[in-house]
Design an enzyme around this catalytic site. Sequence first.
Site, short mmCIF file in Angstrom:
data_model
loop_
_atom_site.label_atom_id
_atom_site.label_comp_id
_atom_site.label_asym_id
_atom_site.label_seq_id
_atom_site.Cartn_x
_atom_site.Cartn_y
_atom_site.Cartn_z
N ARG A 1 52.69 -25.14 15.97
CA ARG A 1 51.58 -25.87 16.59
C ARG A 1 50.45 -24.87 16.77
O ARG A 1 50.56 -23.94 17.57
CB ARG A 1 52.05 -26.45 17.93
CG ARG A 1 50.99 -27.26 18.67
CD ARG A 1 51.55 -27.73 20.02
NE ARG A 1 50.58 -28.56 20.72
CZ ARG A 1 49.56 -28.09 21.43
NH1 ARG A 1 49.39 -26.79 21.55
NH2 ARG A 1 48.72 -28.91 22.02
N LYS B 1 48.05 -18.09 22.85
CA LYS B 1 48.58 -18.02 24.22
C LYS B 1 48.46 -16.62 24.81
O LYS B 1 48.37 -15.62 24.10
CB LYS B 1 50.02 -18.56 24.26
CG LYS B 1 50.00 -20.09 24.14
CD LYS B 1 51.32 -20.76 24.33
CE LYS B 1 51.11 -22.28 24.24
NZ LYS B 1 52.37 -23.02 24.14
N1 HH2 Z 1 51.60 -25.94 24.17
C1 HH2 Z 1 50.54 -26.55 24.72
C2 HH2 Z 1 50.45 -27.94 24.73
N2 HH2 Z 1 51.40 -28.71 24.15
N3 HH2 Z 1 53.44 -28.90 22.97
C3 HH2 Z 1 54.50 -28.31 22.40
N4 HH2 Z 1 55.45 -29.06 21.83
N5 HH2 Z 1 54.65 -26.94 22.40
C4 HH2 Z 1 53.73 -26.12 22.96
O1 HH2 Z 1 53.94 -24.88 22.95
C5 HH2 Z 1 52.58 -26.71 23.57
C6 HH2 Z 1 52.47 -28.12 23.57
C7 HH2 Z 1 49.46 -25.73 25.33
O2 HH2 Z 1 48.43 -25.49 24.42
P1 HH2 Z 1 47.03 -26.27 24.38
O3 HH2 Z 1 47.24 -27.72 24.07
O4 HH2 Z 1 46.12 -25.60 23.43
O5 HH2 Z 1 46.42 -26.08 25.80
P2 HH2 Z 1 46.27 -27.04 27.04
O6 HH2 Z 1 47.64 -27.42 27.48
O7 HH2 Z 1 45.54 -26.20 28.04
O8 HH2 Z 1 45.49 -28.25 26.60
#
Ligand code: HH2
Length: 262
Positions: free
Chosen positions: A238, A202
Amino acid sequence: MGVVNVTPDSFSDGGLFMAPADAIEHGQRLVAEGAAIVDVGGESTRPGAVAVDADEELRRVVPVLEGLAGVSVSIDTSKAAVARRALELGAELVNDITALRGDPEMAAVVAGSDAYVCLMHMQGEPRTMQAAPHYDDVVSDVLGFLEERIAFAVECGIREERICVDPGIGFGKTPDQNLELLRRLDALVALGRPVLVGVSRKSTLGTILGDPGATTGTVSASVGAAVAAFERGAWMLRVHDVRETVEALAVAAAVGRGQVTV
Ligand code: HH2
């Protein structure tokens, strides 16, 4: 928890796993590297992301869930229709970044299953959440929110032992607010529910390393953050980079025990 983003626009790996075969192979690789569960998502929630409808989200994730049969899977969705289908296909956890606020039917879908649910804190909504996040005290505000969402989930028939919570690093928070939440993670752990932390890659990590306009963070910075969260009581991390994180956590855990083996 290993991340499998079946999206064209995720902030750190958008477009890499849009083909079902690639996403399935990636999920299997993350399990081989030591992930206890893989989190499959069909909609990006990065700041400014464009929303997708349930049909498109299902089109993205269903073939991947089918291909990952036999693997422990979590579904990263705030839509009841997507969660319902994922649960039919064997998902064990519903990871809802809206903490059951995004779809009025979500709580009933979870309650009607044996699944776990992750309730995450987010201020605002993805498109605008980074505009001007404001808190009286970020830790107390997040804590109060999570307490209220746990009570709501239990009222809706979700068993408390099925609930985990997440401070929502990067979801309507400045870098300093994210750090404060990690620093005082013990306050969330004191809620008595397992705490999930998602800080992998992040932008706050890139900011710490000196780029005020960062949109992502490096793998090493992510591993450092994962260890810091683990030491403050995080139950699940995660992450995108499973092997590196598992190795670092194995060492941190061994130091905690003072013994090589459990
Ligand atoms: N962060 C993201 C997505 N889902 N779920 C939980 N429980 N906690 C988090 O911190 C979290 C999450 C964002 O990361 P990512 O899936 O890699 O990116 P994007 O939302 O752009 O797909």
